[in-house]
Design a protein around this motif. Structure first.
Motif, PDB file in Angstrom:
ATOM      1  N   ILE A  90      32.635 -14.120 -17.570  1.00  0.00           N
ATOM      2  CA  ILE A  90      32.240 -15.014 -18.660  1.00  0.00           C
ATOM      3  C   ILE A  90      31.010 -15.798 -18.220  1.00  0.00           C
ATOM      4  CG2 ILE A  90      32.897 -16.975 -20.118  1.00  0.00           C
ATOM      5  CD1 ILE A  90      35.835 -16.118 -19.749  1.00  0.00           C
ATOM      6  N   VAL A  91      30.002 -15.830 -19.100  1.00  0.00           N
ATOM      7  CA  VAL A  91      28.768 -16.577 -18.821  1.00  0.00           C
ATOM      8  C   VAL A  91      28.396 -17.379 -20.065  1.00  0.00           C
ATOM      9  CG1 VAL A  91      26.348 -16.448 -18.116  1.00  0.00           C
ATOM     10  CG2 VAL A  91      27.980 -14.748 -17.258  1.00  0.00           C
ATOM     11  N   LEU A  92      28.241 -18.683 -19.888  1.00  0.00           N
ATOM     12  CA  LEU A  92      27.718 -19.554 -20.947  1.00  0.00           C
ATOM     13  C   LEU A  92      26.262 -19.826 -20.625  1.00  0.00           C
ATOM     14  CD1 LEU A  92      30.870 -20.135 -21.068  1.00  0.00           C
ATOM     15  CD2 LEU A  92      30.207 -22.291 -22.122  1.00  0.00           C
ATOM     16  N   VAL A  93      25.392 -19.683 -21.622  1.00  0.00           N
ATOM     17  CA  VAL A  93      23.959 -19.881 -21.412  1.00  0.00           C
ATOM     18  C   VAL A  93      23.441 -20.914 -22.394  1.00  0.00           C
ATOM     19  CG1 VAL A  93      21.685 -18.796 -21.312  1.00  0.00           C
ATOM     20  CG2 VAL A  93      23.715 -17.480 -20.666  1.00  0.00           C
ATOM     21  N   ASP A  94      22.837 -21.958 -21.857  1.00  0.00           N
ATOM     22  CA  ASP A  94      22.235 -23.032 -22.644  1.00  0.00           C
ATOM     23  C   ASP A  94      20.719 -22.834 -22.634  1.00  0.00           C
ATOM     24  OD1 ASP A  94      21.524 -25.442 -23.863  1.00  0.00           O
ATOM     25  OD2 ASP A  94      21.829 -26.625 -22.036  1.00  0.00           O
ATOM     26  N   PHE A  95      20.153 -22.535 -23.805  1.00  0.00           N
ATOM     27  CA  PHE A  95      18.696 -22.447 -23.949  1.00  0.00           C
ATOM     28  C   PHE A  95      18.212 -23.843 -24.336  1.00  0.00           C
ATOM     29  CE2 PHE A  95      20.043 -18.103 -24.369  1.00  0.00           C
ATOM     30  CZ  PHE A  95      19.001 -17.358 -23.845  1.00  0.00           C
ATOM     31  N   GLN A 118      34.523 -28.338 -14.730  1.00  0.00           N
ATOM     32  CA  GLN A 118      35.944 -28.165 -15.070  1.00  0.00           C
ATOM     33  C   GLN A 118      36.354 -26.692 -15.069  1.00  0.00           C
ATOM     34  OE1 GLN A 118      36.243 -29.968 -18.905  1.00  0.00           O
ATOM     35  NE2 GLN A 118      36.083 -32.057 -18.125  1.00  0.00           N
ATOM     36  N   ASN A 119      35.413 -25.793 -15.248  1.00  0.00           N
ATOM     37  CA  ASN A 119      35.709 -24.363 -15.374  1.00  0.00           C
ATOM     38  C   ASN A 119      34.963 -23.582 -14.298  1.00  0.00           C
ATOM     39  OD1 ASN A 119      37.282 -24.254 -18.055  1.00  0.00           O
ATOM     40  ND2 ASN A 119      35.490 -25.480 -18.557  1.00  0.00           N
ATOM     41  N   THR A 120      35.427 -23.718 -13.085  1.00  0.00           N
ATOM     42  CA  THR A 120      34.717 -23.114 -11.952  1.00  0.00           C
ATOM     43  C   THR A 120      34.808 -21.592 -11.930  1.00  0.00           C
ATOM     44  OG1 THR A 120      36.658 -23.466 -10.551  1.00  0.00           O
ATOM     45  CG2 THR A 120      34.955 -25.183 -10.523  1.00  0.00           C
ATOM     46  N   ASP A 121      35.652 -21.021 -12.795  1.00  0.00           N
ATOM     47  CA  ASP A 121      35.785 -19.570 -12.865  1.00  0.00           C
ATOM     48  C   ASP A 121      34.772 -18.945 -13.815  1.00  0.00           C
ATOM     49  OD1 ASP A 121      37.118 -20.975 -14.914  1.00  0.00           O
ATOM     50  OD2 ASP A 121      38.406 -19.269 -15.370  1.00  0.00           O
ATOM     51  N   ILE A 122      33.945 -19.777 -14.444  1.00  0.00           N
ATOM     52  CA  ILE A 122      32.950 -19.322 -15.416  1.00  0.00           C
ATOM     53  C   ILE A 122      31.562 -19.651 -14.887  1.00  0.00           C
ATOM     54  CG2 ILE A 122      32.047 -19.693 -17.750  1.00  0.00           C
ATOM     55  CD1 ILE A 122      34.862 -20.351 -18.650  1.00  0.00           C
ATOM     56  N   VAL A 123      30.590 -18.785 -15.174  1.00  0.00           N
ATOM     57  CA  VAL A 123      29.201 -19.046 -14.799  1.00  0.00           C
ATOM     58  C   VAL A 123      28.513 -19.775 -15.956  1.00  0.00           C
ATOM     59  CG1 VAL A 123      26.964 -17.992 -14.248  1.00  0.00           C
ATOM     60  CG2 VAL A 123      29.075 -17.059 -13.268  1.00  0.00           C
ATOM     61  N   TYR A 124      27.879 -20.881 -15.641  1.00  0.00           N
ATOM     62  CA  TYR A 124      27.108 -21.665 -16.602  1.00  0.00           C
ATOM     63  C   TYR A 124      25.643 -21.575 -16.203  1.00  0.00           C
ATOM     64  CZ  TYR A 124      31.297 -23.921 -18.492  1.00  0.00           C
ATOM     65  OH  TYR A 124      32.494 -24.177 -19.120  1.00  0.00           O
ATOM     66  N   GLY A 125      24.828 -21.055 -17.108  1.00  0.00           N
ATOM     67  CA  GLY A 125      23.410 -20.901 -16.827  1.00  0.00           C
ATOM     68  C   GLY A 125      22.564 -21.621 -17.856  1.00  0.00           C
ATOM     69  N   LYS A 126      21.395 -22.048 -17.410  1.00  0.00           N
ATOM     70  CA  LYS A 126      20.455 -22.719 -18.304  1.00  0.00           C
ATOM     71  C   LYS A 126      19.136 -21.952 -18.297  1.00  0.00           C
ATOM     72  CE  LYS A 126      20.499 -27.289 -18.469  1.00  0.00           C
ATOM     73  NZ  LYS A 126      21.164 -27.711 -19.676  1.00  0.00           N
ATOM     74  N   VAL A 127      18.540 -21.816 -19.480  1.00  0.00           N
ATOM     75  CA  VAL A 127      17.240 -21.173 -19.603  1.00  0.00           C
ATOM     76  C   VAL A 127      16.279 -22.200 -20.176  1.00  0.00           C
ATOM     77  CG1 VAL A 127      15.900 -19.363 -20.732  1.00  0.00           C
ATOM     78  CG2 VAL A 127      18.232 -18.876 -19.946  1.00  0.00           C
ATOM     79  N   ASP A 128      15.283 -22.559 -19.391  1.00  0.00           N
ATOM     80  CA  ASP A 128      14.220 -23.462 -19.845  1.00  0.00           C
ATOM     81  C   ASP A 128      13.287 -22.641 -20.732  1.00  0.00           C
ATOM     82  OD1 ASP A 128      11.961 -25.041 -20.209  1.00  0.00           O
ATOM     83  OD2 ASP A 128      11.878 -25.696 -18.129  1.00  0.00           O
ATOM     84  N   THR A 129      13.337 -22.897 -22.035  1.00  0.00           N
ATOM     85  CA  THR A 129      12.579 -22.076 -22.983  1.00  0.00           C
ATOM     86  C   THR A 129      11.070 -22.236 -22.823  1.00  0.00           C
ATOM     87  OG1 THR A 129      12.776 -23.776 -24.694  1.00  0.00           O
ATOM     88  CG2 THR A 129      14.439 -22.017 -24.675  1.00  0.00           C
ATOM     89  N   GLU A 130      10.631 -23.328 -22.225  1.00  0.00           N
ATOM     90  CA  GLU A 130       9.196 -23.501 -21.974  1.00  0.00           C
ATOM     91  C   GLU A 130       8.746 -22.615 -20.809  1.00  0.00           C
ATOM     92  OE1 GLU A 130       6.835 -25.526 -23.721  1.00  0.00           O
ATOM     93  OE2 GLU A 130       8.503 -25.342 -25.128  1.00  0.00           O
TER      94      GLU A 130
END
Length: 123
Positions: free
Chosen positions: A20-25, A46-58
Motif C-alpha cells: 500500500i502506498v499513499l501519495v500526496d501531490f 500511525q501506519n508504519t506498515d504503509i508507505v507514505y510518499g510526497k511528490v513536489d509538483t513544482e
C-alpha cells in the motif's frame, strides 16, 4: 515511518514494490497542501506498515503531468500496484484514517476481477 520524497525515478518502483502506498501531490506555495501535511505525516507515523510518499509538483512537473494532476493537494492511493483512490483536496484526519482502513480491508484482486467481469457483460 515518516513520509518519503518521490521523484520520477523512484515513483513507479515504490508503487510496485510495496503493498500500500499513499501519495500526496503538493507544492510549497499551496495553503491547503501545507494544512494537509501534518495530517498526512501523523497518519504515516500511525501506519508504519504503509508507505507514505510526497511528490513536489513544482520539482516534479513531468511526474505531476503524467499523473494528470490538475489541482493540489491530490491524494492517490495504490494497493498492489493498482490505483484505488484518486481525489483532489485536503482530507481531515478522521477521513484519512477511514480511507486507510478501507484500503487495508480492500481485496484488490477481487475488485479487479469483478470490474473485469462487469466490463465483459457491458460489451
Amino acid at each position: 515511518m515518516s513520509t518519503i520524497e518521490l521523484t520520477g525515478e523512484t515513483f513507479e518502483k515504490t508503487i510496485l514494490e510495496n503493498d500500500i502506498v499513499l501519495v500526496d501531490f503538493w507544492a510549497a506555495w499551496c495553503g491547503p497542501c501545507r494544512q494537509f501535511a501534518p495530517t498526512f505525516e501523523a497518519s504515516s507515523e500511525q501506519n508504519t506498515d504503509i508507505v507514505y510518499g510526497k511528490v513536489d509538483t513544482e520539482a516534479e512537473q513531468q511526474l505531476a503531468g503524467a499523473a494528470q494532476i490538475r489541482s493540489i493537494p491530490t491524494l492517490m492511493v495504490f494497493k498492489k500496484g493498482h490505483l484505488v483512490y484518486n481525489e483532489a483536496g485536503a482530507l481531515p484526519p478522521q477521513a484519512l484514517d477511514s480511507l486507510v482502513e478501507q484500503v487495508k480491508a480492500l481485496d484488490v484482486d477481487k475488485a479487479i476481477a469483478e470490474a473485469q467481469a462487469q466490463a465483459e457483460q457491458d460489451s
